[in-house]
Design an enzyme around this catalytic site. Structure first.
Site, PDB file in Angstrom:
ATOM      1  N   ALA A  66       0.873  -1.172   0.000  1.00  0.00           N
ATOM      2  CA  ALA A  66       0.000   0.000   0.000  1.00  0.00           C
ATOM      3  C   ALA A  66       0.909   1.220   0.000  1.00  0.00           C
ATOM      4  O   ALA A  66       2.068   1.138   0.419  1.00  0.00           O
ATOM      5  CB  ALA A  66      -0.871  -0.014   1.239  1.00  0.00           C
ATOM      6  N   GLY A 112       0.560  -4.988   0.896  1.00  0.00           N
ATOM      7  CA  GLY A 112      -0.619  -5.027   0.025  1.00  0.00           C
ATOM      8  C   GLY A 112      -0.339  -5.717  -1.309  1.00  0.00           C
ATOM      9  O   GLY A 112      -1.263  -6.212  -1.959  1.00  0.00           O
ATOM     10  N   GLU A 115      -0.697  -9.264  -0.542  1.00  0.00           N
ATOM     11  CA  GLU A 115      -2.135  -9.456  -0.278  1.00  0.00           C
ATOM     12  C   GLU A 115      -2.931  -9.477  -1.590  1.00  0.00           C
ATOM     13  O   GLU A 115      -3.883 -10.239  -1.729  1.00  0.00           O
ATOM     14  CB  GLU A 115      -2.638  -8.370   0.680  1.00  0.00           C
ATOM     15  CG  GLU A 115      -2.062  -8.565   2.086  1.00  0.00           C
ATOM     16  CD  GLU A 115      -2.368  -7.421   3.022  1.00  0.00           C
ATOM     17  OE1 GLU A 115      -1.964  -6.274   2.695  1.00  0.00           O
ATOM     18  OE2 GLU A 115      -3.001  -7.642   4.065  1.00  0.00           O
ATOM     19  N   GLU A 135       4.547  -5.220   7.327  1.00  0.00           N
ATOM     20  CA  GLU A 135       3.798  -4.149   7.991  1.00  0.00           C
ATOM     21  C   GLU A 135       4.264  -3.851   9.410  1.00  0.00           C
ATOM     22  O   GLU A 135       4.245  -2.699   9.847  1.00  0.00           O
ATOM     23  CB  GLU A 135       2.297  -4.481   7.998  1.00  0.00           C
ATOM     24  CG  GLU A 135       1.596  -4.263   6.674  1.00  0.00           C
ATOM     25  CD  GLU A 135       1.691  -5.448   5.728  1.00  0.00           C
ATOM     26  OE1 GLU A 135       2.472  -6.385   6.004  1.00  0.00           O
ATOM     27  OE2 GLU A 135       0.979  -5.435   4.716  1.00  0.00           O
TER      28      GLU A 135
HETATM   29  N1  COA Z   1       4.651   3.068  -0.587  1.00  0.00           N
HETATM   30  C1  COA Z   1       5.077   4.212  -1.093  1.00  0.00           C
HETATM   31  N2  COA Z   1       6.242   4.343  -1.754  1.00  0.00           N
HETATM   32  C2  COA Z   1       6.990   3.235  -1.903  1.00  0.00           C
HETATM   33  C3  COA Z   1       6.606   1.998  -1.393  1.00  0.00           C
HETATM   34  C4  COA Z   1       5.364   1.933  -0.705  1.00  0.00           C
HETATM   35  N3  COA Z   1       4.902   0.789  -0.202  1.00  0.00           N
HETATM   36  N4  COA Z   1       7.564   1.084  -1.670  1.00  0.00           N
HETATM   37  C5  COA Z   1       8.509   1.735  -2.366  1.00  0.00           C
HETATM   38  N5  COA Z   1       8.165   3.037  -2.510  1.00  0.00           N
HETATM   39  C6  COA Z   1       8.923   4.096  -3.179  1.00  0.00           C
HETATM   40  C7  COA Z   1      10.123   4.548  -2.351  1.00  0.00           C
HETATM   41  O1  COA Z   1       9.723   5.458  -1.360  1.00  0.00           O
HETATM   42  C8  COA Z   1      10.977   5.163  -3.415  1.00  0.00           C
HETATM   43  O2  COA Z   1      10.432   6.437  -3.739  1.00  0.00           O
HETATM   44  P1  COA Z   1      11.375   7.734  -3.868  1.00  0.00           P
HETATM   45  O3  COA Z   1      12.292   7.415  -5.015  1.00  0.00           O
HETATM   46  O4  COA Z   1      10.391   8.819  -4.159  1.00  0.00           O
HETATM   47  O5  COA Z   1      12.102   7.858  -2.557  1.00  0.00           O
HETATM   48  C9  COA Z   1      10.733   4.258  -4.628  1.00  0.00           C
HETATM   49  O6  COA Z   1       9.493   3.602  -4.387  1.00  0.00           O
HETATM   50  C10 COA Z   1      11.802   3.197  -4.810  1.00  0.00           C
HETATM   51  O7  COA Z   1      11.931   2.475  -3.595  1.00  0.00           O
HETATM   52  P2  COA Z   1      13.299   2.309  -2.769  1.00  0.00           P
HETATM   53  O8  COA Z   1      12.948   2.065  -1.346  1.00  0.00           O
HETATM   54  O9  COA Z   1      14.205   3.463  -3.064  1.00  0.00           O
HETATM   55  O10 COA Z   1      13.874   0.993  -3.453  1.00  0.00           O
HETATM   56  P3  COA Z   1      14.874  -0.054  -2.801  1.00  0.00           P
HETATM   57  O11 COA Z   1      15.331  -0.950  -3.907  1.00  0.00           O
HETATM   58  O12 COA Z   1      15.911   0.621  -1.968  1.00  0.00           O
HETATM   59  O13 COA Z   1      13.954  -0.922  -1.797  1.00  0.00           O
HETATM   60  C11 COA Z   1      11.975  -2.115  -1.126  1.00  0.00           C
HETATM   61  C12 COA Z   1      12.908  -1.713  -2.304  1.00  0.00           C
HETATM   62  C13 COA Z   1      10.768  -2.814  -1.746  1.00  0.00           C
HETATM   63  C14 COA Z   1      12.712  -3.080  -0.203  1.00  0.00           C
HETATM   64  C15 COA Z   1      11.563  -0.854  -0.360  1.00  0.00           C
HETATM   65  O14 COA Z   1      11.041   0.089  -1.272  1.00  0.00           O
HETATM   66  C16 COA Z   1      10.502  -1.087   0.698  1.00  0.00           C
HETATM   67  O15 COA Z   1      10.811  -1.604   1.771  1.00  0.00           O
HETATM   68  N6  COA Z   1       9.247  -0.672   0.410  1.00  0.00           N
HETATM   69  C17 COA Z   1       8.171  -0.741   1.357  1.00  0.00           C
HETATM   70  C18 COA Z   1       7.679  -2.137   1.541  1.00  0.00           C
HETATM   71  C19 COA Z   1       6.607  -2.162   2.593  1.00  0.00           C
HETATM   72  O16 COA Z   1       6.824  -1.935   3.759  1.00  0.00           O
HETATM   73  N7  COA Z   1       5.400  -2.465   2.137  1.00  0.00           N
HETATM   74  C20 COA Z   1       4.271  -2.597   3.010  1.00  0.00           C
HETATM   75  C21 COA Z   1       3.462  -1.382   2.980  1.00  0.00           C
HETATM   76  S1  COA Z   1       2.032  -1.549   4.001  1.00  0.00           S
END
Ligand code: COA
Length: 260
Positions: A66, A112, A115, A135
């Site tokens: 999400a 999400g 999910e 989460e």
């Molecule tokens: N919501 C909003 N933005 C998200 C996102 C999310 N769930 N997941 C990734 N993004 C965004 C990042 O903020 C980043 O944006 P920016 O360039 O404006 O800063 C962009 O997508 C790229 O992500 P980044 O974190 O830089 O890539 P990474 O390769 O370093 O890491 C992940 C990849 C997937 C490990 C990491 O993005 C992450 O942990 N995301 C969240 C996962 C999460 O907790 N999901 C559950 C949500 S309820």
């Protein structure tokens, strides 16, 4: 209807829905959820569509969850509504489609994203896929059916471990656990899904929808399971842990939780 966050590509009787937010790793914001709902409603009543594939754009993510940036400042009431609306518009909608929906998990399927994949009727993954429910690292719980569907798919013990540890698993492990049915190289993923979807499309649509209803009725959520998830998810939004978790994500640092 013109869509901004998804694209549709119909190949014979198979509709491929692709989430198009690659810069945000296809994170599900409200508008994307609404667009998917609209496309799914149309596909459900379109007899020319017999099977649907959902995937993410780019080579890195299916859906990274999400949209954390969108909900970081939500109140308890808004958190609850986010979860309830998500169930209604997307996650239960996918599961209750009258035609099979296949998730083509082409990279990260987190929160999400996993999910959504679990709401689909079955899942194929690319070798680089990583699946998890992170989460609790944000001070919140899975709020789009993950607490129920993960346990149904992999069993209670593994679900408890994945949810509380927030540990991601790779594609091979996901296959071993029964979370995905097949793992293929990324460049073959869509084609592999299309082949099984085309096969499904030759079978009786009436019998298939009856089969989906029958299988699902045996796994019907206890009403209480989903309602508990919605309430508990919402309640997290009123905690200091949630504030810390979401702020840390946006500041790109590790959170420190005090349990408040
Ligand atoms: N919501 C909003 N933005 C998200 C996102 C999310 N769930 N997941 C990734 N993004 C965004 C990042 O903020 C980043 O944006 P920016 O360039 O404006 O800063 C962009 O997508 C790229 O992500 P980044 O974190 O830089 O890539 P990474 O390769 O370093 O890491 C992940 C990849 C997937 C490990 C990491 O993005 C992450 O942990 N995301 C969240 C996962 C999460 O907790 N999901 C559950 C949500 S309820």
């Amino acid at each position: 209807m013109a869509y901004s966050f998804i694209s549709l590509d119909q190949q014979d009787a198979v509709l491929v829905l692709t989430i198009q937010r690659p810069d945000q790793l296809n994170a599900l914001n409200k508008a994307t959820i609404e667009e998917l709902n609209s496309a799914l409603n149309a596909a459900d009543s379109d007899a020319s569509v017999r099977c649907i594939i959902i995937t993410g754009s780019g080579t890195k993510a299916f859906v990274a969850g999400a949209d954390i940036k969108e909900f970081a400042n939500f109140s308890v009431e808004q958190g609850e509504a986010l979860s309830r609306d998500g169930h209604n518009l997307l996650f239960n909608r996918v599961e209750n489609m009258s035609k099979p929906v296949i998730a083509a998990v082409n990279g990260f399927a987190l929160g999400g994203g996993l999910e959504l994949a679990m709401s689909c009727h079955f899942r194929y993954a690319s070798e680089n896929a990583k699946l998890g429910l992170p989460e609790v690292t944000l001070g919140v719980i899975p709020g789009y059916g993950g607490t129920q569907r993960l346990a149904q798919l992999v069993g209670k013990g593994k679900a408890m471990e994945m949810i509380t540890s927030a540990q991601m698993i790779g594609a091979a492990e996901a296959k071993e656990w029964g979370l995905v049915n097949q793992v293929v190289p990324q460049e073959e993923l869509l084609n592999t899904c299309l082949i099984v979807a085309q096969k499904i499309a030759t079978n009786s649509p009436r019998a298939i929808s009856a089969a989906l209803r029958s299988v699902l009725s045996g796994y019907a959520f206890a009403e209480t399971g989903l309602n508990t998830e919605i309430k508990e998810f919402g309640a997290c939004f009123g905690t200091a842990d949630f504030k810390e978790g979401t702020t840390a994500f946006m500041e790109k640092r590790k959170p420190t939780f005090e349990g408040k």
